[in-house]
Design a protein around this motif. Structure first.
Motif, mmCIF file in Angstrom:
data_model
loop_
_atom_site.group_PDB
_atom_site.id
_atom_site.type_symbol
_atom_site.label_atom_id
_atom_site.label_comp_id
_atom_site.label_asym_id
_atom_site.label_seq_id
_atom_site.Cartn_x
_atom_site.Cartn_y
_atom_site.Cartn_z
ATOM 1 N N MET A 153 0.767 -1.240 0.146
ATOM 2 C CA MET A 153 0.071 0.050 0.109
ATOM 3 C C MET A 153 0.965 1.296 -0.167
ATOM 4 O O MET A 153 1.994 1.077 0.527
ATOM 5 N N ALA A 154 0.368 2.351 -0.535
ATOM 6 C CA ALA A 154 1.169 3.536 -0.526
ATOM 7 C C ALA A 154 1.409 4.031 1.046
ATOM 8 O O ALA A 154 2.605 4.603 1.351
ATOM 9 N N GLU A 155 0.522 3.691 1.753
ATOM 10 C CA GLU A 155 0.649 4.052 3.452
ATOM 11 C C GLU A 155 1.920 3.452 3.917
ATOM 12 O O GLU A 155 2.735 3.889 4.608
ATOM 13 N N VAL A 156 1.946 2.082 3.663
ATOM 14 C CA VAL A 156 3.029 1.131 4.219
ATOM 15 C C VAL A 156 4.348 1.610 3.661
ATOM 16 O O VAL A 156 5.481 1.701 4.194
ATOM 17 N N ALA A 175 2.263 13.808 -5.354
ATOM 18 C CA ALA A 175 1.093 13.518 -6.493
ATOM 19 C C ALA A 175 -0.035 13.211 -5.660
ATOM 20 O O ALA A 175 -0.983 13.956 -6.188
ATOM 21 N N VAL A 176 -0.075 12.592 -4.648
ATOM 22 C CA VAL A 176 -1.287 12.277 -3.938
ATOM 23 C C VAL A 176 -1.930 13.558 -3.126
ATOM 24 O O VAL A 176 -2.881 13.973 -2.984
ATOM 25 N N LYS A 177 -0.991 14.463 -2.514
ATOM 26 C CA LYS A 177 -1.063 15.438 -1.988
ATOM 27 C C LYS A 177 -2.155 16.624 -3.362
ATOM 28 O O LYS A 177 -3.053 17.089 -2.679
ATOM 29 N N SER A 178 -1.443 16.379 -4.086
ATOM 30 C CA SER A 178 -2.050 17.258 -5.318
ATOM 31 C C SER A 178 -3.619 16.806 -5.838
ATOM 32 O O SER A 178 -4.468 17.508 -5.928
ATOM 33 N N LEU A 179 -3.799 15.527 -5.549
ATOM 34 C CA LEU A 179 -4.875 14.726 -5.813
ATOM 35 C C LEU A 179 -5.830 14.861 -4.845
ATOM 36 O O LEU A 179 -7.129 15.285 -5.182
ATOM 37 N N VAL A 180 -5.416 15.143 -3.558
ATOM 38 C CA VAL A 180 -6.318 15.468 -2.377
ATOM 39 C C VAL A 180 -6.944 16.825 -2.532
ATOM 40 O O VAL A 180 -8.100 17.117 -2.458
ATOM 41 N N ALA A 181 -6.189 17.646 -3.001
ATOM 42 C CA ALA A 181 -6.464 19.018 -3.298
ATOM 43 C C ALA A 181 -7.804 19.157 -4.376
ATOM 44 O O ALA A 181 -8.866 19.860 -4.139
ATOM 45 N N ALA A 182 -7.386 18.507 -5.422
ATOM 46 C CA ALA A 182 -8.299 18.538 -6.551
ATOM 47 C C ALA A 182 -9.698 17.682 -5.995
ATOM 48 O O ALA A 182 -10.745 17.975 -6.537
ATOM 49 N N LYS A 223 1.475 13.880 5.463
ATOM 50 C CA LYS A 223 2.387 14.209 4.332
ATOM 51 C C LYS A 223 1.120 14.791 3.369
ATOM 52 O O LYS A 223 1.299 15.790 2.885
ATOM 53 N N THR A 224 0.102 13.833 2.857
ATOM 54 C CA THR A 224 -0.553 13.937 1.899
ATOM 55 C C THR A 224 -2.141 14.721 2.348
ATOM 56 O O THR A 224 -2.550 15.241 1.391
ATOM 57 N N GLY A 225 -2.595 14.337 3.242
ATOM 58 C CA GLY A 225 -3.797 14.842 3.828
ATOM 59 C C GLY A 225 -4.757 13.873 3.373
ATOM 60 O O GLY A 225 -6.015 14.316 3.102
#
Length: 258
Positions: free
Chosen positions: A48-51, A129-136, A239-241
């Motif tokens: 997983m991304a988290e692990v 990249a996931v952080k940017s996806l979160v905002a979107a 880190k990503t939110g």
């Protein structure tokens, strides 16, 4: 949501969670004076991304599964035989070999399996990249059409034995096929590139069985009813939110279900 654990100790009535795993691997790195070449996770639901983000400072590569693993686990005889014959094999090559032998060992078995090898040096790129996806995604929840598209993608995405785990690339691909803003599609492209592009997070990925056909090597947590209270403690979430998006999604979709 039920709490999940790995490396259960029935005698001590204890287990290892992701926070403790990070501490153990940090201590291991200090003892051996370098990062582990490969963290082989012959366990269920581990890639997983988290692990990956949790262990990135102590490990070069991980090999594991998005799906649960059958009790037979890895074909150690074939893996170790290959390593014995080529003891100077590079970690990247051994990681890819494990994936290949694992998938091959279940062909014709009737089991649906996944296995992948991940490059931990790319974990920060994926997190960004996931952080940017979160905002979107959070912005998209405010629009009814986009909110429906997000929910539809979540309903159709590749899931695993724990339905809260979904394939991250498949989610982004489904979103891109729907009526969403260009900014969200761009954010999805960034995530896909971080995972599958040149020097991407996933260096090898495979599956066997039609139920796993939309697996791409790395999963992410995406519950639809409640977010585990432990989830916010993970480095990836800080880190990503991603956790803030999950709560916003659940609140938005719950309120529309009445």
């Amino acid at each position: 949501m039920k709490e999940r654990a790995i490396l259960l100790d029935d005698d001590a009535k204890d287990f290892l969670d992701n926070l403790e795993m990070k501490k153990v691997l940090k201590a291991t790195k200090k003892i051996i004076g370098r990062k582990l070449d490969i963290l082989g996770m012959d366990a269920c639901l581990m890639n997983m991304a988290e692990v990956g983000y949790q262990v990135k400072d102590s490990v070069l590569y991980t090999v594991g599964s998005e799906e649960t693993e059958p009790l037979d686990g890895w074909p150690y005889d074939k893996i170790l035989s290959a390593l014995y014959q080529q003891s100077d094999m590079l970690p990247t090559d051994l990681s890819k070999l494990i994936v290949r032998h694992y998938i091959d060992s279940y062909k014709g078995s009737g089991e649906a399996v996944t296995q992948s090898a991940l490059d931990m040096s790319v974990s920060p790129v994926l997190a960004s990249a996931v952080k940017s996806l979160v905002a979107a995604l959070k912005a998209g929840l405010k629009n009814s059409t986009t909110r429906i598209a997000i929910a539809d993608a979540r309903n159709r995405v590749q899931e695993y034995d724990i339905p809260d785990n979904i394939d991250l690339v498949d989610l982004c691909q489904l979103l891109k096929e729907s009526s969403i803003p260009v900014t969200m599609k761009s954010a999805c492209d960034q995530v896909i590139a971080a995972i599958q592009g040149n020097s991407g997070f996933v260096i090898s990925s495979g599956y066997y069985g039609a139920p796993m056909r939309r697996s791409n090597g790395v999963a992410i947590y995406f519950p639809t009813r409640i977010v585990s209270p432990l989830y916010s403690r993970l480095d990836f979430v800080k880190k990503t939110g991603w956790g803030t998006f999950l709560k916003a999604y659940i609140n938005a979709t719950r309120s529309r279900k009445g």
